[in-house]
Design a protein around this motif. Structure first.
Motif, short mmCIF file in Angstrom:
data_model
loop_
_atom_site.label_atom_id
_atom_site.label_comp_id
_atom_site.label_asym_id
_atom_site.label_seq_id
_atom_site.Cartn_x
_atom_site.Cartn_y
_atom_site.Cartn_z
N LEU A 18 6.92 -15.53 -5.76
CA LEU A 18 6.31 -14.21 -5.69
C LEU A 18 6.26 -13.56 -7.07
N SER A 19 5.16 -12.88 -7.35
CA SER A 19 5.05 -12.09 -8.57
C SER A 19 5.74 -10.74 -8.33
N ASP A 20 5.88 -9.97 -9.40
CA ASP A 20 6.45 -8.62 -9.26
C ASP A 20 5.61 -7.79 -8.31
N SER A 21 4.28 -7.83 -8.47
CA SER A 21 3.42 -6.99 -7.63
C SER A 21 3.46 -7.43 -6.17
N GLN A 22 3.52 -8.74 -5.93
CA GLN A 22 3.63 -9.21 -4.54
C GLN A 22 4.96 -8.79 -3.93
N THR A 23 6.03 -8.91 -4.68
CA THR A 23 7.35 -8.51 -4.19
C THR A 23 7.37 -7.03 -3.85
N THR A 24 6.84 -6.21 -4.75
CA THR A 24 6.80 -4.76 -4.51
C THR A 24 5.97 -4.45 -3.27
N LEU A 25 4.81 -5.09 -3.14
CA LEU A 25 3.95 -4.86 -1.98
C LEU A 25 4.66 -5.24 -0.68
N ILE A 26 5.32 -6.37 -0.67
CA ILE A 26 6.02 -6.81 0.54
C ILE A 26 7.14 -5.84 0.90
N THR A 27 7.97 -5.47 -0.07
CA THR A 27 9.10 -4.59 0.25
C THR A 27 8.63 -3.20 0.67
N ARG A 28 7.58 -2.69 0.03
CA ARG A 28 7.07 -1.37 0.43
C ARG A 28 6.45 -1.43 1.82
N THR A 29 5.78 -2.52 2.14
CA THR A 29 5.19 -2.66 3.48
C THR A 29 6.30 -2.70 4.52
N LEU A 30 7.33 -3.48 4.28
CA LEU A 30 8.43 -3.59 5.23
C LEU A 30 9.18 -2.26 5.35
N ASP A 31 9.35 -1.56 4.23
CA ASP A 31 10.01 -0.25 4.26
C ASP A 31 9.22 0.77 5.08
N ALA A 32 7.90 0.61 5.12
CA ALA A 32 7.05 1.56 5.83
C ALA A 32 6.97 1.30 7.34
N LEU A 33 7.51 0.18 7.79
CA LEU A 33 7.49 -0.10 9.22
C LEU A 33 8.47 0.81 9.94
N PRO A 34 8.26 1.04 11.23
CA PRO A 34 9.17 1.94 11.97
C PRO A 34 10.62 1.49 11.85
N SER A 35 11.51 2.46 11.66
CA SER A 35 12.92 2.14 11.48
C SER A 35 13.57 1.58 12.75
N ASP A 36 12.93 1.80 13.92
CA ASP A 36 13.49 1.27 15.16
C ASP A 36 12.91 -0.11 15.52
N LEU A 37 12.19 -0.74 14.60
CA LEU A 37 11.64 -2.07 14.83
C LEU A 37 12.79 -3.06 14.98
N PRO A 38 12.77 -3.89 16.04
CA PRO A 38 13.86 -4.86 16.20
C PRO A 38 13.99 -5.78 14.97
N VAL A 39 15.22 -6.15 14.66
CA VAL A 39 15.52 -6.97 13.49
C VAL A 39 14.70 -8.25 13.49
N GLU A 40 14.53 -8.87 14.66
CA GLU A 40 13.78 -10.12 14.75
C GLU A 40 12.32 -9.91 14.36
N GLU A 41 11.73 -8.79 14.78
CA GLU A 41 10.34 -8.51 14.44
C GLU A 41 10.19 -8.21 12.95
N LEU A 42 11.15 -7.51 12.37
CA LEU A 42 11.12 -7.23 10.94
C LEU A 42 11.22 -8.54 10.15
N ALA A 43 12.10 -9.42 10.58
CA ALA A 43 12.25 -10.72 9.91
C ALA A 43 10.97 -11.54 10.03
N ALA A 44 10.31 -11.49 11.19
CA ALA A 44 9.06 -12.22 11.38
C ALA A 44 7.96 -11.64 10.49
N ALA A 45 7.92 -10.32 10.37
CA ALA A 45 6.93 -9.67 9.50
C ALA A 45 7.17 -10.08 8.05
N GLU A 46 8.43 -10.09 7.64
CA GLU A 46 8.75 -10.50 6.28
C GLU A 46 8.33 -11.94 6.04
N ALA A 47 8.66 -12.83 6.97
CA ALA A 47 8.31 -14.25 6.83
C ALA A 47 6.79 -14.42 6.72
#
Length: 170
Positions: A18-47
């Motif tokens: 991953l480049s810096d910009s891709q890493t930033t985009l991924i982490t910001r996208t995951l941070d913007a997901l609902p905080s009550d999202l199940p851990v498994e769904e968050l991990a699947a989104a990250e993957a």
């Protein structure tokens, strides 16, 4: 040692996938997901995002990230005020040529104020008879921010720790 918040993203970054910009985009996208999202769904989104990043440049990955976010949270769930307070940030970084890079994430109230001020002060203002403003929208926003900062400094409401008025010498 604390584990990274997004372990698959951290591993891919460490391996140079991953480049810096891709890493930033991924982490910001995951941070913007609902905080009550199940851990498994968050991990699947990250993957899914890390997998997509292997073959997509940042612009294409951004479209995938938006689609993912809209699928998981179609109503665009508004983060709680406390969540926005946690995520707000503003950074100034000095570049090698003396310019400063401004970046950040504004909470909803501050963002609305900024958007209103930029809309009012960053409109095209032609300087010649042809009626064209040769500045880009980004340059007009820059100039508007400069004008707003000048206005704030002239107001006299801002002082240093000693109580003296703030002054700027360039």
């Amino acid at each position: 040692v604390l584990e990274p918040r997004y372990p698959e993203t951290a591993r891919a970054r460490q391996l140079g996938i991953l480049s810096d910009s891709q890493t930033t985009l991924i982490t910001r996208t995951l941070d913007a997901l609902p905080s009550d999202l199940p851990v498994e769904e968050l991990a699947a989104a990250e993957a899914m995002l890390v997998h997509a990043a292997r073959t997509l440049h940042a612009g294409e990955l951004r479209r995938v990230a938006v689609r993912l976010r809209d699928t998981i949270s179609p109503d665009g769930a508004q983060p709680a005020e406390a969540e926005q307070a946690r995520r707000r940030e503003l950074s100034l970084t000095r570049e090698s040529d003396g310019m400063l890079r401004l970046s950040g994430l504004l909470d909803a109230a501050t963002g609305a104020k900024a958007a209103a001020l930029f809309a009012a002060h960053a409109a095209p203002r032609p300087e010649d008879p042809t009626g064209r403003d040769e500045r880009s929208p980004a340059q007009r926003r820059h100039d508007a921010l400069g004008n707003l900062l000048d206005l704030a400094l002239r107001s006299g409401e801002f002082t240093t720790a000693t109580g003296a008025a703030v002054s700027v010498t360039v």
